[in-house]
Motif scaffolding. Sequence first.
Motif, short mmCIF file in Angstrom:
data_model
loop_
_atom_site.label_atom_id
_atom_site.label_comp_id
_atom_site.label_asym_id
_atom_site.label_seq_id
_atom_site.Cartn_x
_atom_site.Cartn_y
_atom_site.Cartn_z
N GLY A 125 -20.84 24.50 -50.48
CA GLY A 125 -21.26 25.50 -49.51
C GLY A 125 -21.04 25.11 -48.07
O GLY A 125 -21.48 25.81 -47.16
N HIS A 126 -20.36 23.99 -47.83
CA HIS A 126 -20.09 23.54 -46.48
C HIS A 126 -18.79 24.17 -45.95
O HIS A 126 -17.96 24.65 -46.72
N THR A 127 -18.64 24.15 -44.63
CA THR A 127 -17.43 24.69 -44.00
C THR A 127 -16.73 23.54 -43.25
O THR A 127 -16.85 23.41 -42.03
N PRO A 128 -15.99 22.70 -43.99
CA PRO A 128 -15.45 21.46 -43.41
C PRO A 128 -14.39 21.65 -42.33
O PRO A 128 -14.16 20.74 -41.53
N TYR A 129 -13.75 22.81 -42.29
CA TYR A 129 -12.69 23.01 -41.31
C TYR A 129 -13.12 23.88 -40.13
O TYR A 129 -12.33 24.14 -39.24
N ARG A 130 -14.36 24.32 -40.13
CA ARG A 130 -14.84 25.15 -39.03
C ARG A 130 -14.90 24.32 -37.75
O ARG A 130 -15.50 23.24 -37.71
#
Length: 302
Positions: A125-130
């Motif tokens: 559920g993470h957004t690593p490229y944001r």
Amino acid sequence: MGRKTKVALTVGAAGVAAWAASKAVVKPKPRTFKKALAFEDPVVLAKCSGMKDVPDMTMTAFKKCAELGVNGFSVDIRLTKDEEIVLFHDEYLDQTTDFSGRICNYTLAELQQADAGYMLTDKDGHTPYRGTGERIVTLQELLLAYPQLLFVINLMDSPDTYEGSLMPSKLWRLLEESEAEDRVVVTSDFDEQTDRFNLYAQNKVATGAGKDEVKKAFGAYSSKFGHLYTPRADLFIIPEKIGLFRMNTESFMSFLSNLNVAVYYENVNDKETIEKLLNAGAAGFITNHAEAMLAVMQQINY
């Protein structure tokens, strides 16, 4: 013998005579050789979208696929408000970026402020490229970055739109300026778009078949009058089936091959199917799963 039977026999005989006459007079006209499709071995082209671990159609995605050893990329293009060509599949920006609205409503400078990694979420559920600087890429950037690779370029904008009406001439100008004519295939679901492009390219660039051209070719192949078919494209990018009709037979591929038309399959993933298509004469594959596809090709010694 009844009258109806006599009529039927007469009509049948006339049909056979017409077929024989046409076959004697009309000879199939193969496509002119195109350097872009001159591969000795089957090719693998990466779509660089739907990869789950990197943002769609970003330089990070293209770099990862190139490092895997693909032969090239299949890319979707759209026109910006200031008539620049960018790589983007959807008409609207909401699905992958922090912007909303249509591509054509923004200039290139505005679009490159969008966060192209904004929507990618990992399994936790993470957004690593944001916020990491991922941005929308132009076609020119990619052509310059990978001069050794093949590009299948799909014109997404409908010919009925303002953007679509401009795209064929804009694309030709870019390819000419980039000296990329011999390493691209230009295609569209709309055959009209490819025809418009070819008005500028004058058969100097390989083209792909749209939906109507594929149907026309399959209809000719299925009939007794396949020898009357003259292809308008150098490459067919097709699934295994369209509706009830099988596009994966050796005889259909042979029909197209004899006309100097290559066949690439898309949406194929399992080893058994890939091997079957290769044995039947497939010239290549376009995939969202380049790593898995290349692994299968290596297993079966291609």
